[in-house]
Design a protein around this motif. Structure first.
Motif, short mmCIF file in Angstrom:
data_model
loop_
_atom_site.label_atom_id
_atom_site.label_comp_id
_atom_site.label_asym_id
_atom_site.label_seq_id
_atom_site.Cartn_x
_atom_site.Cartn_y
_atom_site.Cartn_z
N THR A 431 0.87 -0.91 -0.04
CA THR A 431 -0.16 -0.10 -0.07
C THR A 431 0.39 1.10 0.23
O THR A 431 0.48 2.55 -0.79
N ILE A 432 1.90 1.58 0.90
CA ILE A 432 2.55 2.50 0.44
C ILE A 432 3.14 2.38 -0.57
O ILE A 432 3.34 3.42 -1.32
N ASN A 435 1.04 4.59 -2.75
CA ASN A 435 0.64 5.58 -2.23
C ASN A 435 2.01 6.80 -2.45
O ASN A 435 1.51 7.80 -2.84
N ALA A 463 -8.58 1.84 -0.73
CA ALA A 463 -9.19 2.41 0.20
C ALA A 463 -7.88 4.05 -0.14
O ALA A 463 -8.44 4.46 -0.32
N GLU A 464 -6.68 3.17 0.40
CA GLU A 464 -5.54 3.95 0.96
C GLU A 464 -6.02 5.54 -0.37
O GLU A 464 -5.20 6.30 -0.70
N PRO A 465 -4.97 4.19 -1.54
CA PRO A 465 -4.35 5.01 -3.07
C PRO A 465 -5.27 5.92 -3.13
O PRO A 465 -5.49 6.96 -3.62
N ALA A 467 -7.48 7.88 -1.22
CA ALA A 467 -7.44 8.77 -0.98
C ALA A 467 -6.20 10.17 -0.84
O ALA A 467 -6.69 11.52 -1.14
N HIS A 468 -5.40 9.49 -0.87
CA HIS A 468 -3.97 9.82 -1.71
C HIS A 468 -4.36 10.24 -3.03
O HIS A 468 -4.22 12.17 -2.85
N TYR A 471 -6.99 13.39 -2.72
CA TYR A 471 -6.31 14.95 -1.91
C TYR A 471 -6.29 15.69 -3.04
O TYR A 471 -5.65 16.65 -2.83
N ASP A 497 -14.53 4.98 1.70
CA ASP A 497 -14.17 4.37 3.10
C ASP A 497 -13.66 5.81 3.54
O ASP A 497 -13.49 7.23 3.13
N ARG A 499 -11.34 7.17 4.80
CA ARG A 499 -9.78 8.07 4.58
C ARG A 499 -10.01 8.93 3.61
O ARG A 499 -9.17 10.18 3.77
N ASN A 503 -9.09 13.17 3.32
CA ASN A 503 -8.11 13.94 2.38
C ASN A 503 -9.34 14.71 2.17
O ASN A 503 -8.40 15.72 1.63
#
Length: 533
Positions: A431-432, A435, A463-465, A467-468, A471, A497, A499, A503
């Motif tokens: 995930t990092i 991102n 979800a995390e990508p 959210a990035h 943003y 999500d 997150r 963002n």
């Protein structure tokens, strides 16, 4: 086949071949266990000797197969498994890291009408206590033994005390201790140690003092192991005055501080910021001819670099090497990491080359520290060279470092060497990684590529990508694209999500939650998101 499945399958195949080889009884020349089973020369004792050998080797599968062969023997009455057979098989499974299967085999023994003996009960209690972490089950075995007229041994009680302490059930452990005392069992330091450890972990040094006093009264003299636990507890609560007194009075109390004692003391001083006091204790330790443990050295080096300066940390490393102290790869990683944070890439490189001259193998973290430092110093060619070094196996952290640093320097076009490894499945992105890629692409104005990347990760729109990406779209004023992204996500059947909401708010409120650039637009976007969610 999934990534990593073939190596696992190959390893399993090799293990199976080794297992087949171990079926041969060591005292016989027969080629297979099957041959042994069919030969009338092989008796019940032969099978049990074979099971004992398999228990020593930790060959659980082999032990289970031998049990089956014993049941299927042409003369089952003569070769049927006994309690001793089951104990050996349970021990083999336990040593093989299969304690649950070992416990289940005890039930199998009962199902086949075999009466457990004291050794079987003790092993089951040990498995529940030490391997499965089930003190209540272990206690029930102890009571079962007592009802059958098989008094548990002091070792059984000690196992139970350890299990209760590890589970945080100190009152139960103390009750077992009192039962041992009432039965007249000899109480050893092995029984007291986990209880003392529990008191010290809880920061209850008053109870720890009382326990040590009771040990002396019962004729069990505390040894260096007990005092090392006690010193660790004192360091944890910051009572270094008592630590100093305990060490000074050690001769009077019949014990001698060892390397662990001083290493624990030095580490405790470092953690509380008393680095100079730690160095004084190091001098005392060296004068006594003791060697700082590797863990203690690494903690001292780390805190010396933080609290004083990296030059002092480097002197510690050099001096310890002169004294013959054992250092490991973590020691060098600690020193390299601190020099790297100070942007002293030449010092990092020197430590790395020094490491290669010693019988210490650099690990992936070593290489990652070096690559990160070189990239931040602008030495990208050298970083690429290190990446391609023979013997270095890059991991996901390496990948993330290179992506972040190369994109940050505008050198993303030079990352072909990295992406070829990713495409070849040598490195698995996490995930990092995604991102970081999204952030880098958006910073360089390639938002369509970022959106395309997010669309194709795994099953799409993690979800995390997302959210990035959201943003950056909102931050750069591309609100309509963000809304279209939300529509695409809904069409895919993926829920928004929390997150993503966070963002969006963060992007609108660039200067803080009370200074939103356009509160009306923010509210309309959030309303739209809530309709979707």
């Amino acid at each position: 086949m999934a990534a990593g499945a073939w190596p696992a399958a190959a390893a399993a195949a090799r293990a199976a071949v080794r297992t087949l080889g171990r079926f041969i009884p060591r005292t016989y020349t027969h080629s297979t266990t099957a041959a042994a089973a069919s030969s009338p020369a092989h008796t019940h004792d032969d099978y049990n000797r074979l099971l004992s050998a398999l228990a020593r080797d930790g060959d659980g599968d082999g032990a289970l197969r031998v049990l089956r062969l014993m049941r299927q023997s042409p003369s089952p009455a003569a070769c049927a498994p006994t309690a001793a057979s089951y104990v050996s098989a349970m021990a083999a499974l336990s040593k093989a890291g299969r304690p649950a299967d070992a416990a289940a085999l005890f039930d199998d023994m009962l199902a086949h009408g075999v009466a457990p003996d004291r050794a079987a009960f003790s092993l089951l209690l040990h498995i529940y206590s030490s391997h499965l972490g089930l003190p209540s089950a272990a206690h029930s075995v102890l009571l079962w033994m007592s009802r059958l007229g098989l008094p548990p041994s002091p070792i059984d009680y000690a196992d139970l005390v350890f299990s209760f302490c590890r589970a945080g059930r100190l009152p139960d452990a103390l009750q077992v201790l009192e039962e041992m005392r009432a039965l007249g069992y000899l109480l050893t330091t092995h029984v007291y140690a986990p209880i003392l450890q529990a008191h010290c972990s809880n920061g209850d040094m008053q109870s720890a003092d009382a326990l040590i006093a009771s040990m002396r009264l019962s004729g069990c003299h505390p040894d260096v192991v007990i005092y090392n636990i006690y010193v660790h507890g004192l360091c944890k609560v910051g009572d270094f005055h008592t630590v100093k007194r305990v060490i000074e009075e050690s001769g009077r109390n019949g014990w001698v501080p060892d390397a662990v004692t001083y290493s624990t003391y030095i580490a405790g001083l470092c953690r509380c910021g008393h680095v100079e006091d730690a160095f004084r204790q190091l001098e005392i330790m060296v004068a006594k001819g003791l060697q700082l443990t590797v863990v203690g050295l690494n903690i001292l080096l780390d805190h010396a670099a933080q609290e004083l300066d990296m030059g002092v940390g480097n002197e510690v490393l050099e001096r310890c090497e002169e004294l013959g102290f054992e250092v490991d790869v973590v020691t060098y990683n600690t020193a390299m990491d601190h020099f790297g944070k100070e942007m002293q890439w030449l010092h990092v490189l020197k430590l790395f080359t020094d490491l290669l001259k010693k019988p210490i193998t650099p690990d992936t973290h070593t290489y990652n520290i070096l690559i990160s430092c070189l990239c931040r110093a602008g030495k990208f060619k050298l970083a690429k060279f290190v990446f391609s070094c023979k013997g270095f196996v890059a991991d996901t952290v390496t990948c993330n470092i290179l992506i972040h640093e190369f994109y940050g320097a505008g050198k993303e076009d030079e990352l072909g060497f990295l992406f070829s490894d990713i495409n070849a499945a040598k490195i698995v992105p996490d995930t990092i990684t995604y991102n970081t890629l999204v952030d880098c692409l958006c910073r360089s104005g390639r938002r369509s590529q970022a959106a395309n990347l997010v669309r194709h990760i795994d099953e799409g729109y993690p979800a995390e990508p997302v959210a990035h990406l959201t943003y950056w779209l909102v931050r750069n004023g591309h609100v309509r694209e963000a809304l279209r992204l939300f529509d695409d996500i809904v069409a895919k059947g993926v829920a928004l999500d929390g997150r993503v909401f966070a963002n969006v708010i963060k992007a609108f409120c660039r200067k803080g939650p009370l200074e939103c650039a356009d509160m009306t637009q923010l509210c309309s976007v959030l309303d739209r998101m809530l309709e979707i969610g």
